[in-house]
Design an enzyme around this catalytic site. Structure first.
Site, mmCIF file in Angstrom:
data_model
loop_
_atom_site.group_PDB
_atom_site.id
_atom_site.type_symbol
_atom_site.label_atom_id
_atom_site.label_comp_id
_atom_site.label_asym_id
_atom_site.label_seq_id
_atom_site.Cartn_x
_atom_site.Cartn_y
_atom_site.Cartn_z
ATOM 1 N N LYS A 35 -11.191 -2.664 6.444
ATOM 2 C CA LYS A 35 -11.264 -1.274 5.968
ATOM 3 C C LYS A 35 -10.397 -1.090 4.716
ATOM 4 O O LYS A 35 -9.550 -1.934 4.404
ATOM 5 C CB LYS A 35 -10.804 -0.331 7.076
ATOM 6 C CG LYS A 35 -9.351 -0.522 7.477
ATOM 7 C CD LYS A 35 -9.002 0.286 8.724
ATOM 8 C CE LYS A 35 -7.554 0.067 9.107
ATOM 9 N NZ LYS A 35 -7.234 0.723 10.384
ATOM 10 N N TYR A 256 14.052 7.516 -16.639
ATOM 11 C CA TYR A 256 13.988 8.956 -16.377
ATOM 12 C C TYR A 256 15.151 9.401 -15.494
ATOM 13 O O TYR A 256 15.453 8.778 -14.474
ATOM 14 C CB TYR A 256 12.682 9.313 -15.674
ATOM 15 C CG TYR A 256 11.481 9.260 -16.587
ATOM 16 C CD1 TYR A 256 11.352 10.158 -17.645
ATOM 17 C CD2 TYR A 256 10.487 8.321 -16.378
ATOM 18 C CE1 TYR A 256 10.243 10.111 -18.475
ATOM 19 C CE2 TYR A 256 9.371 8.270 -17.204
ATOM 20 C CZ TYR A 256 9.255 9.172 -18.251
ATOM 21 O OH TYR A 256 8.162 9.123 -19.077
HETATM 22 C C1 LIG Z 1 -6.669 -0.335 11.142
HETATM 23 C C2 LIG Z 1 -7.021 -0.578 12.551
HETATM 24 C C3 LIG Z 1 -6.743 -1.805 13.161
HETATM 25 C C4 LIG Z 1 -5.966 -2.900 12.470
HETATM 26 O O1 LIG Z 1 -4.603 -2.551 12.523
HETATM 27 P P1 LIG Z 1 -3.471 -3.497 11.914
HETATM 28 O O2 LIG Z 1 -2.204 -2.836 12.285
HETATM 29 O O3 LIG Z 1 -3.699 -3.511 10.453
HETATM 30 O O4 LIG Z 1 -3.695 -4.822 12.533
HETATM 31 C C5 LIG Z 1 -7.194 -2.008 14.455
HETATM 32 N N1 LIG Z 1 -7.859 -1.032 15.116
HETATM 33 C C6 LIG Z 1 -8.105 0.170 14.578
HETATM 34 C C7 LIG Z 1 -8.820 1.194 15.368
HETATM 35 C C8 LIG Z 1 -7.690 0.440 13.290
HETATM 36 O O5 LIG Z 1 -7.942 1.642 12.759
#
Ligand SMILES: *Cc1c(COP(=O)(O)O)cnc(C)c1O
Length: 366
Positions: A35, A256
């Site tokens: 994702k 800054y």
């Molecule tokens: C993003 C996600 C994962 C993976 O999580 P990590 O901490 O990156 O391993 C697994 N399950 C769901 C439902 C997620 O949204």
């Protein structure tokens, strides 16, 4: 010469990390979570690099799955939040996607939809994260309704997500695991529970499927590293160069607001990378960087296109010196994105997903 900022992506390291997730869980299959454009690494390139290893991928939404299918990725893809509206089920069927089912309206939509082939569905249980999923007391009834429609849904699994699998204190994790394992026993349901920290540290949470995400990219999600997590390899190296050097007197401010004030006569390197590339502006003075593979500290607030580093103790550093913001330097030295994140009061996930398109991705290996 072109602006020197590059996000180098080591696809061999990605494959190494995936194999680690897989080998830690010999009785599970491992979905590679891709994702958010593979946590900023480029979902299509990462999917192609893992295509012969991973039996399935996971993304957050239909659009992310569409992009993978358009690139020729054919393995099953799980929508971790399922569909966002019933009309998406047409595309789910056409693209051969699997769906999470977390809400009553999604159950209704699935049961009202007549696919040519039944759709693989993972029923999401809220075991304590209190974000998505059915309350434990509702699960048996929903499970039975889905099971009674084998022409519409198939290959049912119980899915749940841990709120604290990364923490050293295991109490809440165990409470969540108990809830979902009791349901799984009663329903004789296969499970999909483990995220990266549970994959790394909690074999008792490994199910028919696991869902490792951030560990695939070489970040260690555990509050306390373990033997397995220490072997993760960084996948992204965000690298740039020093483009100018200032010599300043003791007491002079840099950048800054003058947040950094030179405690001694100092050499300051100006690096072509800023928050306009995704480097976190919350980085404090002293945030580590690797200059020619040696650690040096951020000096002054991060600007949009540049940041400044104290190279007083690195006399050979000069214009053109390699600067690694996180990842692996040319001399092999590693600066983990997890360490940088601590200096930014954040987590690796936000740094990795935050690298903007202005930092071109350059792929190696795979
Ligand atoms: C993003 C996600 C994962 C993976 O999580 P990590 O901490 O990156 O391993 C697994 N399950 C769901 C439902 C997620 O949204």
């Amino acid at each position: 010469m072109a602006r020197p900022l590059i996000a180098d992506i080591d696809l061999n390291a990605l494959r190494h990390n995936y194999r680690l997730a897989r080998d830690l869980a010999p009785h599970s299959q491992s979905v590679a979570v891709l994702k958010a454009d593979a946590y900023g690494h480029g979902a299509v390139a990462c999917a192609k690099a893992l295509a012969d290893l991973a039996p399935a991928f996971a993304v957050a939404c239909l659009e992310e799955a569409e992009a993978l299918r358009a690139a020729g990725i054919e393995v099953p893809i799980v929508l971790l939040e399922g569909v966002f509206e019933a009309a998406e089920l047409e595309r789910v069927e056409a693209l051969g996607l699997w769906v999470a089912v977390h809400s009553e309206w999604q159950v209704e939509a699935l049961l009202a939809f007549s696919p040519r082939q039944p759709i693989t569905a993972w029923l999401k249980v809220d075991s304590g994260m209190h974000r998505l999923g059915f309350a434990p007391a509702q699960v048996a009834a929903v499970w039975a309704r889905l099971q009674a429609a084998p022409e519409r849904v198939t290959d049912l699994h119980l899915m749940s997500h841990f709120a604290t699998a990364d923490a050293l204190d295991a109490d809440y994790f165990r409470r969540q695991l108990d809830v979902v394992q009791q349901l799984a026993e009663t329903l004789e349901a296969p499970t999909c529970l483990a995220n990266s920290p549970a994959t790394l540290a909690w074999p008792e949470a490994h199910g028919a499927w696991n869902r490792p995400g951030v560990m695939l990219y070489g970040s260690d999600p555990l509050e306390g590293a373990n033997d397995a997590s220490r072997t993760l390899a960084p996948v992204m190296t965000l690298r740039s160069e020093i483009i100018a050097v200032r010599e300043i007197a003791a007491g002079e401010p840099v950048g800054y607001g003058g947040r950094f004030r030179a405690p001694r006569p100092s050499r300051i390197g100006v690096v072509a990378c800023g928050y306009g590339d995704g480097y976190d502006r919350h980085a404090v003075d002293g945030t580590p960087l690797l200059v020619d593979g040696q650690r040096a500290g951020l000096a002054g607030k991060v600007s949009m296109d540049m940041l400044t580093v104290d190279i007083t103790d690195l006399p050979s550093a000069d214009i053109g010196s390699e600067v690694v913001l996180w990842g692996q330097a040319a001399n092999g030295e590693v600066l983990s994105v997890d360490e940088v994140a601590r200096y930014c009061d954040t987590i690796s996930y936000t740094l990795l997903t935050g690298v903007l398109p202005r930092a071109p991705r350059r792929y190696h290996g795979g």
